[in-house]
Design a protein around this motif. Sequence first.
Motif, PDB file in Angstrom:
ATOM      1  N   TYR A   1      45.461  35.184  36.508  1.00  0.00           N
ATOM      2  CA  TYR A   1      45.827  34.875  37.893  1.00  0.00           C
ATOM      3  C   TYR A   1      44.695  34.218  38.676  1.00  0.00           C
ATOM      4  O   TYR A   1      44.930  33.626  39.730  1.00  0.00           O
ATOM      5  N   ALA A   2      43.479  34.328  38.210  1.00  0.00           N
ATOM      6  CA  ALA A   2      42.380  33.645  38.907  1.00  0.00           C
ATOM      7  C   ALA A   2      42.653  32.146  38.981  1.00  0.00           C
ATOM      8  O   ALA A   2      42.307  31.493  39.968  1.00  0.00           O
TER       9      ALA A   2
ATOM     10  N   ALA B   1      46.495  39.939  32.672  1.00  0.00           N
ATOM     11  CA  ALA B   1      46.484  38.761  33.538  1.00  0.00           C
ATOM     12  C   ALA B   1      45.814  39.037  34.881  1.00  0.00           C
ATOM     13  O   ALA B   1      45.375  38.106  35.558  1.00  0.00           O
ATOM     14  N   SER B   2      45.766  40.306  35.273  1.00  0.00           N
ATOM     15  CA  SER B   2      45.193  40.651  36.583  1.00  0.00           C
ATOM     16  C   SER B   2      43.766  41.182  36.499  1.00  0.00           C
ATOM     17  O   SER B   2      43.143  41.399  37.531  1.00  0.00           O
TER      18      SER B   2
ATOM     19  N   ALA C   1      47.462  33.789  43.643  1.00  0.00           N
ATOM     20  CA  ALA C   1      47.189  33.141  42.361  1.00  0.00           C
ATOM     21  C   ALA C   1      46.354  31.888  42.602  1.00  0.00           C
ATOM     22  O   ALA C   1      46.568  31.174  43.579  1.00  0.00           O
ATOM     23  N   GLY C   2      45.428  31.636  41.704  1.00  0.00           N
ATOM     24  CA  GLY C   2      44.570  30.463  41.835  1.00  0.00           C
ATOM     25  C   GLY C   2      45.253  29.203  41.345  1.00  0.00           C
ATOM     26  O   GLY C   2      46.390  29.238  40.857  1.00  0.00           O
TER      27      GLY C   2
ATOM     28  N   GLY D   1      39.998  41.054  36.093  1.00  0.00           N
ATOM     29  CA  GLY D   1      38.920  40.066  36.152  1.00  0.00           C
ATOM     30  C   GLY D   1      37.555  40.642  35.825  1.00  0.00           C
ATOM     31  O   GLY D   1      36.544  39.951  35.938  1.00  0.00           O
ATOM     32  N   THR D   2      37.531  41.889  35.431  1.00  0.00           N
ATOM     33  CA  THR D   2      36.249  42.521  35.127  1.00  0.00           C
ATOM     34  C   THR D   2      35.896  42.339  33.651  1.00  0.00           C
ATOM     35  O   THR D   2      36.700  41.857  32.860  1.00  0.00           O
TER      36      THR D   2
ATOM     37  N   VAL E   1      49.241  30.208  38.638  1.00  0.00           N
ATOM     38  CA  VAL E   1      50.435  30.906  39.114  1.00  0.00           C
ATOM     39  C   VAL E   1      51.187  31.371  37.875  1.00  0.00           C
ATOM     40  O   VAL E   1      51.384  30.602  36.933  1.00  0.00           O
TER      41      VAL E   1
ATOM     42  N   ARG F   1      41.273  26.746  44.071  1.00  0.00           N
ATOM     43  CA  ARG F   1      41.014  28.119  44.489  1.00  0.00           C
ATOM     44  C   ARG F   1      40.904  29.018  43.271  1.00  0.00           C
ATOM     45  O   ARG F   1      41.585  28.810  42.257  1.00  0.00           O
ATOM     46  N   ILE F   2      40.088  30.077  43.359  1.00  0.00           N
ATOM     47  CA  ILE F   2      40.201  31.239  42.485  1.00  0.00           C
ATOM     48  C   ILE F   2      40.997  32.254  43.292  1.00  0.00           C
ATOM     49  O   ILE F   2      40.579  32.609  44.402  1.00  0.00           O
ATOM     50  N   ARG F   3      42.145  32.684  42.739  1.00  0.00           N
ATOM     51  CA  ARG F   3      43.056  33.493  43.566  1.00  0.00           C
ATOM     52  C   ARG F   3      43.255  32.753  44.889  1.00  0.00           C
ATOM     53  O   ARG F   3      43.711  31.627  44.868  1.00  0.00           O
TER      54      ARG F   3
ATOM     55  N   ASN G   1      42.263  37.716  33.219  1.00  0.00           N
ATOM     56  CA  ASN G   1      42.139  37.209  34.586  1.00  0.00           C
ATOM     57  C   ASN G   1      42.925  35.910  34.780  1.00  0.00           C
ATOM     58  O   ASN G   1      42.499  35.026  35.511  1.00  0.00           O
TER      59      ASN G   1
END
Lengths: 209, 275
Positions: free
Chosen positions: A127-128, A102-103, A139-140, A105-106, A131, B194-196, A125
Motif C-alpha cells: 500500500y505504500a 500489504a499493510s 494508498a500511495g 511497512g516494518t 492502490v 506519494r507514499i501512502r 508494504n
Amino acid sequence: MSRRSRITVAAFLALVATGACAADPTVIERTEEIVGRSFSSATADERKTRLDQDEVQALCSMHHNQPPEAAALRILELSRSSLRYPPEGRLMGDWKEGEKLASVGTGGHIGKIQPDRPGVRRGGNCYACHVLAPKEIAAGNLGPSLAGYGKQRGTSPESVRLTYEKIFNAQAFYPCSHMPRFGSNAWLTPQEVADAVAFLLDAASPVNK
Amino acid sequence: MQPSFFDGLRPRIAAACAGALLAAVALTATGDDNHAIDEIAKYREMLKDGNPAELMEMRGEELWTTPRGPRAASLEQCDLGLGPGVLPGAYAHLPRWFEDTSKVQDAESRLVTCMTVLQGLSVEEATRNWTKPNSDIEALVTFVATKSQGAAIDAPALHPREAEFAAVGAELFFRRAGPLDFSCATCHSQDQRRIRLQDLPNFLDPKSAQSSMITWPAYRVSQSAVWTMERRLIDCIRQMRAPDADYLSDAVIALEVYLQKQAAGGVMQAPGIKR
C-alpha cells in the motif's frame, strides 16, 4: 578479486558493450570510496548486505534506471535466472495473509538511531506504492493502481504465474523497475509471494471488490 | 478510486502535515473525510501561535552569542563562508569548499568546525545528542538557517571539489543497494508521487526540489523536534534499510551539494513545519 570489484568489472563490460555512458567511471569510483568511509558503524555483514551492490543494482545505478539495451538484457537474464517457486508449486496462496503483508511497512531497519524492535514483522508494504483494495484510501501512487487486478486478469495458470514472477522479481520483466525484488532478495518467502498473488487475483479478495 | 478524490485530499493534508494527529487519521482513513478535516482544523488552531522552531532559533542565538567551551569564546567570529560572523544568506550558499579545513562543508559540519576551533570543544561535545530533540547543534542550525530567510539558494558547486561532490551526490541519489533495492530516486524522481498519503518531492524537477530545500531545517510535529537537513537525509537512508550514515560524513554532504544545486534559486523559508 572481491565481490564488489567483480561486479564493477562486469557492470563496466556491460557499459562498454553498449557504448553508452551514464556516469563517469572516476565519479563512480569516488562515490564508492565515499560510501566506503561514510558508514563507520556498519558491521562487515551489514556492509555486504546493505551497502555493497549486486550486478543488477550496480547497472541500474550507473544508468540512472534507464539501462541501454545490452545492460537491460543482462538484467533480464540475471533476474529471470533468480526466480524460485514454492516447494509445493502452488503459486496462489491465502489472500488474507497477502492482505496483511500489504499493510506491513516494518522490518529491516537497522542501526542505533531507530532500529526496528526485535521480532517485528517484515512485510511487503504494497500500500505504500499501490492502490489495492479500493476501500483503502491511504494508498500511495509510486506504482500503478492494482485495484481490480484479478477481475481484469483472471486466475488462469498463465495469469497466476505472471503475477507471481512479477512480485518475485519485477526486473525479470521491467529492467530497473523501482519495485523491490521481493523474492529474489529473499525479503519475502516464495509462500509469502504466493499469498500476495492471491490478494491480487482471488475473486474473494477486497482488491477485486 | 478517482484521482480527483486524492487531488482534493492532498493539499489539505500537505498544508496541515499534522504529525501524530494526521498519522492516526492516515492509518485509519476509511473514507471518513469529515473526521480528517476536523482533526486538521484542530491542528491548525494549535499552530496559530507560531512555529515551535522559533524556540530553537532563540536558543540557537543564545548559543551563538554566549562564550562557551575551554576557550570561553562565542561563535560570533564563526566563518560560514561569507566571512567571520556574517550570517545573512550564509546558509543559502552552503555547502561550499573551505580552504582552512580543506573540506566541502555544510552548515552543520561548519558549525562543528567553529565550535572546535573557536571554543575548543571536542567534536563529541559539539554534536552531543544530535539525534535527539533540543540538541545544541539543532538549535544552532535553526538559528543560522533562519538568518537566510528570503535569500535564494545559491550553491552552484563551481569549485572543483564542490563540483566533484555534486557529481558524487548525483550518483548517490541513484545508487541502489540493500534488500529492497532502494535509492533516493526510488521515491524522489517522479512528479506528484506519494507514499501512502505523504507527498514526495521530485528532486529531478527544480521547482519541486526548491519547495523542499527552502523549508529545511523544519519543525517535525511527529518528532516534536527541529530536524536539520542531515538528520532528514540520514533518516531517509535508514528507511532505505541502510546502516546509519555517519553524521557530518562526506556521503551526506555530497547529497546535500547535489540537492542544493537542484534547488538553485529557491527562496529560503526555513524553519519549515512538517508532519
